[in-house]
Design an enzyme around this catalytic site. Structure first.
Site, PDB file in Angstrom:
ATOM      1  CD  GLU A 185      -2.320  -7.780   2.684  1.00  0.00           C
ATOM      2  OE1 GLU A 185      -2.025  -6.586   2.411  1.00  0.00           O
ATOM      3  OE2 GLU A 185      -2.992  -8.085   3.669  1.00  0.00           O
ATOM      4  CD  GLU A 193       1.447  -5.626   5.621  1.00  0.00           C
ATOM      5  OE1 GLU A 193       2.327  -6.440   5.973  1.00  0.00           O
ATOM      6  OE2 GLU A 193       0.801  -5.743   4.565  1.00  0.00           O
ATOM      7  CB  ALA A 222      -0.885   0.000   1.231  1.00  0.00           C
ATOM      8  N   GLY A 275       0.779  -5.122   0.974  1.00  0.00           N
ATOM      9  CA  GLY A 275      -0.354  -5.220   0.046  1.00  0.00           C
ATOM     10  C   GLY A 275       0.051  -5.824  -1.282  1.00  0.00           C
TER      11      GLY A 275
END
Ligand code: T1G
Length: 694
Positions: A105, A125, A61, A102
């Protein structure tokens, strides 16, 4: 659009193209969804490849969007992953270099994953004080098993793709051209009937999941004591194991929303960006050409010189080590060898690497052997006269363009530069002891230091794994100038009613690795004594409590003399409160007619930390540091300031500068209040309702 869409004989290739690391910002997320939908509607397309341009598949992200509307604006990452996963046509993630957070993911939402070897795979994270927030806590355990997944999620540590080759995460490891392999794989699966495999439909197999999770929780609890994120990671994974994917996803979401607002997460994100921002010098363009550093010389093989030399050797850079006497040189080499032997014993260094590193050192007693060095760092006795001799000699022997660096911690780099005819090549490189361990490097910029010298040293600092922060020339640069005010307050509080053990306990409870008195006993109280004597000469107006001088006059220099602020027993580094010293402190209060009073822990912490903040604000006003995050990086990497509070300046922002200002004004009206000259910057920012960090 930060995404490219191309087609190759029935395969659509969606390429993330959002430099520098294909952060999954809003435009990238929208581009992926658009690409998937476009491929669904094109009958010629049988399969889809998802890949990343440049130096990453995706670094996750876009952290810069956190706590802004963009972060939660649709399509969110969860929506993107759902779109990928529910695509009727198979999606193949082609991973190279980096798939983190992310980014991983997203790849887990694809039906298939192909990776090039050497790619860093991680869910980091937790290192930002959060947890994977787009299904990572649910899909990774289904992809690689509960234990491996929990380790990766709770540690945040990267694993190389080839180590995960048989983990169930990848369908193929592409040794050759990744793009070709991905297209071939896509054509193969594109010819198959759906539905295509979804990670979320796999089962989590574990003989005793509950027991393992409990074990994980116990072992993490101690490590994570000031950080809430690691335990939340376990909660989210456990929810998925116990109650299924969707319930687990809901718990993950709750935990994410809670964690992203915590001061600990703000502190960790601040440190992440602060580390990177420190290497950017406002008036030195990022593309400033740097000088080649192939050969380094270090003058002085003492504790500092030896440690400094090790930094370069560890990075594979040969070092010529100069001393004035053979026995000093031999002692220095022996200490370096001993340090490496200790690393070999701890399994941190391969035995063969020890000799390789020692072979990179060329010991010498002659300045003439420094003539080919591209960088010369002196770590000689901290006295201006000695520095003058060294730099005058260097001016004669060093080749043109060589960078001449001083490791001085207290002297004026401009004065040192003036000993040479090449002040533009002179810079301060202030290492912190032990120099081969401490991450902080203060790069002291003289008024004539050339921009390419700065750019070169900042780049070299990265290579020797240091956090380099640029400081202007002033007494104590950034770190020591601030710590001096911190120590002044600690001493005043002894005089006013506190005792060493109480002050240390209070600030260590706040999170400092070590309080001022244990620290001083470790470093040697005589060092502070020498600085205060100089201070009394140069700044008679800056008054100190004399209590520390009284202590030093009795020869109690700390651990090295068996006693300082605390008592010590032979072979035992434990600091035992000293009745003798406590009585001396009480007697000193009497001599100075100071009415002792009970000082609470809150006041101790405020006066110590706000003394740092106030001096830090003056350092910003004077341009000695260019940004508040630089000051925070100095304290996080060089002075044991607690990471979960982000540094003194971020901590002040968390408290609110309005409250910091009021506290400082209060202390300024108490005994010893003359030490509190409020920095105008604090009042200005407080009046605007702002903080140091925006
Ligand atoms: N977001 C925004 N900027 C980033 C970024 C990111 N994720 N990662 C790096 N940058 C910037 C960095 O600030 C620097 O900027 C430049 O890229 C190069 O970085 C839902 C919510 C990927 C291994 O924690 O570990 O996904 O200084 O110098 O050494 O679960 O960057 O050039 O202006 O570090 O080659 C999780 C963090 C996010 C990965 C590359 N991801 N990044 O290392 O380059 S949270 C991370 C890194 C998340 C989801 C959650 C490293 C790297 P500038 P760099 P590098």
């Amino acid at each position: 659009m930060a995404v490219d869409y191309t087609t190759h004989d029935g395969v659509a290739v969606i390429t993330l193209n959002n430099p520098p690391v294909n952060g999954l910002g809003l435009s990238t997320r929208a581009g992926i969804v658009e690409g998937i939908e476009r491929a669904q509607n094109d009958p010629a397309i049988k399969a889809i490849v998802l890949t990343g341009a440049g130096k990453a598949f995706s670094g996750g992200a876009d952290i810069t969007e956190f706590n802004t509307p963009k972060a939660t604006q649709e399509p969110t990452l969860a929506t993107v992953i759902k779109t990928v996963e529910s695509s009727a046509k198979p999606v193949v993630a082609a991973i190279h270099s980096v798939a983190m957070g992310g980014g991983l993911e997203l790849a887990l939402g694809a039906h298939y994953r192909i990776a090039a070897p050497g790619a860093q795979i991680a869910l980091p994270e937790v290192k930002l004080g959060i947890l994977p927030g787009a299904g990572g806590t649910q899909r990774l355990p289904r992809a690689i098993g509960l234990e491996a997944a929990l380790n990766m999620i709770v540690s945040g540590a990267p694993v190389m793709s080839q180590q995960l080759a048989r983990s169930g995460l990848f369908d193929e490891l592409a040794e050759g051209d990744l793009a070709e392999a991905a297209l071939a794989f896509a054509r193969k699966v594109g010819a198959k009937e759906g539905p295509h495999p979804k990670v979320r439909e796999r089962k989590i197999e574990h003989p005793n999941a509950e027991g393992f999770i409990q074990f994980a929780r116990n072992s993490v609890a101690t490590l994570a004591k000031n950080f809430p994120a690691p335990l939340k990671c376990i909660d989210a994974v456990e929810a998925g194991v116990k109650n299924g994917f969707d319930k687990g996803l809901a718990v993950e979401r709750e935990c994410f929303v809670a964690l992203v607002q915590t001061p600990e997460s703000r502190a960790l994100r601040h440190a992440f960006f602060g580390e990177r921002a420190a290497s950017k010098i406002p008036d030195v363009p990022a593309d400033t050409p740097v000088r080649e550093i192939r050969q380094v010389a270090v003058i002085g093989a003492g504790t500092m010189g030896g440690g400094i030399a090790m930094n370069f050797i560890n990075a594979g850079i040969p070092v010529t080590l100069l001393e004035t006497k053979q026995e000093a040189l031999d002692r220095g080499l022996a200490t370096i060898r001993k340090n490496y032997e200790a690393s070999v014993k701890k399994g941190k260094l391969k035995p063969e690497a020890l000799e390789e590193r020692m072979a990179l050192i060329t010991p010498t007693l002659s300045y003439d052997d420094l003539k080919n060095a591209d960088l010369i760092v002196e770590a000689v006795f901290e006295e201006l006269g000695v520095k003058e001799q060294v730099f005058k000699r260097l001016d004669e022997v060093a080749k043109s363009g060589a960078i001449l660096a001083s490791n001085t911690s207290t002297l004026d780099v401009d004065k040192i530069a003036a000993f040479t005819r090449r002040p533009q090549d002179v810079v301060g490189m202030h290492f912190f002891s032990p120099a081969n361990v401490m991450k902080l490097l203060e790069v002291v910029r003289g008024k004539e230091t050339a921009k390419d010298v700065l750019a070169t040293v900042m780049k070299l600092a990265k290579k020797i794994k240091k956090t380099a922060v640029v400081s202007g020339v002033c007494d104590g640069f950034i770190g020591n100038r601030m710590i001096e005010q911190y120590i002044r307050q600690a001493l005043f509080m002894l005089e006013e009613g506190a005792l060493p053990a109480q002050v240390d306990r209070a600030i260590e409870k706040f999170g400092f690795a070590m309080g001022p008195f244990r620290m001083s006993d470790l470093a040697g109280n005589d060092i502070g004594w020498a600085i205060r004597k100089r201070r009394y000469q140069e700044h008679p107006e800056m008054h100190y409590s004399k209590i520390a001088d009284r202590l030093c006059e009795t020869g109690r220099f700390g651990q090295k003399t068996g006693g300082g602020w605390y008592d010590y027993k032979a072979g035992d580094r434990t600091a035992y409160p000293s009745k003798l010293v406590d009585e001396m402190i009480v007697a000193h209060s009497k001599e100075t007619n100071t009415q002792r009073r009970k000082i609470g822990d809150d006041e101790i912490v405020e006066r110590l930390v706000f003394a740092l903040v106030n001096e830090g604000a003056k350092i910003l006003e004077e341009g000695i540091a260019s940004k508040a995050s630089d000051i925070d990086m100095v304290y996080l990497t060089g002075y044991g300031f607690p990471l979960y509070r982000g540094g003194p300046m971020l901590y002040a922002d968390t408290v609110g500068l309005y409250n910091v200002e009021r506290a400082i004004r209060r202390y300024a009206s108490q005994p010893n209040g003359d030490a509190w000259q409020l920095a105008p910057r604090i009042a200005e920012l407080a009046a605007q309702g702002r903080g140091f960090n925006g």
